[in-house]
Enzyme design. Sequence first.
Site, PDB file in Angstrom:
ATOM      1  N   TYR A  34      40.258  40.992  32.893  1.00 11.83           N
ATOM      2  CA  TYR A  34      40.742  39.650  33.207  1.00 11.83           C
ATOM      3  C   TYR A  34      42.008  39.666  34.054  1.00 11.83           C
ATOM      4  O   TYR A  34      42.634  38.635  34.234  1.00 11.83           O
ATOM      5  CB  TYR A  34      40.994  38.876  31.910  1.00 11.83           C
ATOM      6  CG  TYR A  34      39.741  38.680  31.102  1.00 11.83           C
ATOM      7  CD1 TYR A  34      38.751  37.807  31.526  1.00 11.83           C
ATOM      8  CD2 TYR A  34      39.542  39.382  29.921  1.00 11.83           C
ATOM      9  CE1 TYR A  34      37.598  37.633  30.791  1.00 11.83           C
ATOM     10  CE2 TYR A  34      38.398  39.209  29.179  1.00 11.83           C
ATOM     11  CZ  TYR A  34      37.418  38.335  29.617  1.00 11.83           C
ATOM     12  OH  TYR A  34      36.267  38.160  28.887  1.00 11.83           O
ATOM     13  N   GLY A  35      42.413  40.801  34.574  1.00  4.71           N
ATOM     14  CA  GLY A  35      43.607  40.842  35.400  1.00  4.71           C
ATOM     15  C   GLY A  35      44.283  42.187  35.344  1.00  4.71           C
ATOM     16  O   GLY A  35      43.687  43.186  34.939  1.00  4.71           O
ATOM     17  N   VAL A  71      47.886  44.667  34.484  1.00  2.00           N
ATOM     18  CA  VAL A  71      48.941  44.852  33.497  1.00  2.00           C
ATOM     19  C   VAL A  71      50.153  45.422  34.206  1.00  2.00           C
ATOM     20  O   VAL A  71      50.057  46.400  34.944  1.00  2.00           O
ATOM     21  CB  VAL A  71      48.492  45.783  32.368  1.00  2.00           C
ATOM     22  CG1 VAL A  71      49.576  45.910  31.311  1.00  2.00           C
ATOM     23  CG2 VAL A  71      47.216  45.284  31.758  1.00  2.00           C
ATOM     24  N   LYS A  99      50.187  41.809  29.964  1.00  2.00           N
ATOM     25  CA  LYS A  99      48.775  41.789  30.355  1.00  2.00           C
ATOM     26  C   LYS A  99      48.383  40.387  30.804  1.00  2.00           C
ATOM     27  O   LYS A  99      48.493  39.421  30.046  1.00  2.00           O
ATOM     28  CB  LYS A  99      47.919  42.239  29.170  1.00  2.00           C
ATOM     29  CG  LYS A  99      46.429  42.307  29.441  1.00  2.00           C
ATOM     30  CD  LYS A  99      45.721  42.807  28.192  1.00  2.00           C
ATOM     31  CE  LYS A  99      44.230  42.923  28.398  1.00  2.00           C
ATOM     32  NZ  LYS A  99      43.563  43.416  27.167  1.00  2.00           N
ATOM     33  N   ASP A 102      35.358  50.456  19.198  1.00  2.00           N
ATOM     34  CA  ASP A 102      35.476  51.037  20.537  1.00  2.00           C
ATOM     35  C   ASP A 102      36.577  52.097  20.561  1.00  2.00           C
ATOM     36  O   ASP A 102      37.427  52.121  21.450  1.00  2.00           O
ATOM     37  CB  ASP A 102      35.749  49.954  21.575  1.00  2.00           C
ATOM     38  CG  ASP A 102      35.578  50.462  23.008  1.00  2.00           C
ATOM     39  OD1 ASP A 102      34.898  51.498  23.181  1.00  2.00           O
ATOM     40  OD2 ASP A 102      36.119  49.838  23.937  1.00  2.00           O
TER      41      ASP A 102
END
Length: 758
Positions: free
Chosen positions: A453-454, A456, A485, A595
């Site tokens: 989403y972008g 950091v 973030k 994960d």
Amino acid sequence: MGTVEQKSTHTSPPTSPISRARSISGSIKSLFKPSSVQNSTPTVSPHESSPPLGNSDNLKKLVDTKRAELSSSRGAPPVNVNNVSNLSINTDVRPADDQPQVKSAKSPIIQTPKMAMNIVPQNIKSVLSSPRQSSSTNDRSSITSATSSVTSANDQKEKNYGSGNGSADDIPIAQLRLSEQDRAQDYTIDNALDTKDKSKPVKRNNSTSAFRGRKDKNFESSEYEIRSNSLSRIHSTPQNESPTVNNIHRGRPYSESISISSLKHIEQESKCILQVDNFKVFENGMHVHNLKIMPIVKSAQADAANDHDSNELNKQKSMFSLTSIFKSHKEDSGVDNSPLENLDNAVSLLPSIKNMAVYNRKRNISSSTAGTGGSDSDSIPDDLSERMVNPCAAIGAEELKLINTLSERINDAILCKSGKKSSHMLKEKDPDAMTFTQLYGKSMGVVLGHGAYGVVRLFSRNATERDPQYLQTYCNGQKMFFAVKELKPKSSEPKEKFSTRITSEFIIGHSLNHSEKKGGSKYSPNIIRVLDLLEISSGSFIEVLEFCPSGDLYNILTRKTKNGTALHPLEADCFMKQLLTGVQYMHSHGVAHCDLKPENILFHPNGLLKICDFGTSCVFQTAWEKNVHFQTGAVGSEPYVAPEEFIHDFNYDPRLVDCWSCGVVYCSMVLGHYLWKLAVKEKDPLYKAFYEEISSNKEFYVFEEMRHVNHEINRLRKISLYKIFQPNPDKRITIDQLLQSPWMKNTRCCIDYKTISS
């Protein structure tokens, strides 16, 4: 001749006061039978009757004969007290004729005076010290007893071992090789014998014994040469210390002789016996990590305005990538990477700092009333007033309220027309509230990583004494560092999915690492801290996280692989124990990570491990649920995904999936590569080979060939690995059971969890 090196194993029986072979025990006891002789002159006990006067001449001749025998057998001046060590012995009186003798080419006969502490001659050194010594005749000392009970069947075993012919399993585990200087000064029984495990006998399987019997010269000279002896506690006697009663080291509690546990114990700083890259091991078994710090953090201490330094920062910024939080995705190309602006206008979506105390108090109230069925009308809504059965769950009443609040604010911001502020941002700000720059500083112009989403970025500000306590992140003494973030929805993604993902990720991270106690447990130091969630513009948000300056495990392993090495087994064991402890904390609060991989494991320079990225985490149990929710479908990164996740429509326990992933992460640390790419027999030949070997032979060659500095821990580790890598999840070990396994129980960790939990 060079020294013959042997491996050691701890085999001390619980009933013996000495951990070595019985022959040495018998020899020492016979050498130091209580005596009434002092200064080589026999004396008569006051309880004995005087000899008849008529036999005075015979008695005089007998005394003269004994004196002549003693004088001829000595052949050397008495031994200086400074050259011997002290032992605690019994003080019973026995006739002089039964005095044991010590004969050596270098030492005279030592007769023990009537005293509480007796003297060990220097010629015993070759028996009490490490057997890895030269077998030269001139350096060897013999022990001769006056009684026939000294000789036993075990004498031959000890003699064979001293000459290099004995079995390695007969020798105590963790016996350190001492330097020549240490051998000259430290040869007391307490220091020569292992003191770590006094009662548990070691039983080895045939494969381990066969492996230990091999003479592998390459392994002997490798960086793992320290073996099991790195874990024992042995304190050397200082050179300037005279062996008096007050200077004797603390004895073993099961000693049959006079107890010296109450005597003064001399503390001495342990010396480093192993240094590998950024990892040190000391002779008392402790270790320290000194992981590399990102160059950008080191450079931050210099003048930031210097153009030369700025250029260096731009060159070095790609050396570390915190991919643990910010995974690389193909969709990243469509993400706006422009610099963040107007951050001082950002509004936190969390309760204000003033209300945090109220928020914490309500959390504790909801936990305390869980067992009684009571409820607080201000903290728990009417529809949630039912009794909570799991007060330790990360998702409780207050978290549910916070989820609803965040979802409402995020949806409001996303649906707001471009250029307009959301209703939350239109509210009048608290004049006493700190701005974003005051709390988290300014951007250092370095991109740490790219996420779905972008991007950091790294932010920093000067540290002050008035910093809020909840801002727990890395500080180098001058500056505090934060990872910021950015969260922006992609044009192709439904707004509801974006809102749900960032809300769940933030709530899980925020609730797990909350500093206040909940359900009687304190926060885990192995969970990364999620500090804040802010709205910066219409549809854009930022998440502030704790910064870990040593990067992630993936980068550490990558650097090791380039050098052709892997993590040292003791270092990997410490990291594994921290990882399991962090995952155990998550499971106890109803959350599974789903994960776990090296990219999601961060580090501080001192070796403190942090688990991060809760975007795919599963809440399998809330505060009102007794049963665990199972999952379906594969989640996570393929090399670390458990085999049951690939079974169509199979309901699996997410906690057992985490255990499998931890095992794969550990093997990656010690091997430097993946075990396989996909845990599916039909698609990966490596996994197929593993599955067939486990099914037919109950063994896997990779686990059998793993090495460790301690052969007993290597055996225990192998047992645990077989329990972790059970393709059938019903037979797989749990995280709790793994932490209680002998492998983890015997693993030294640099984190003192008892201090943290107190």
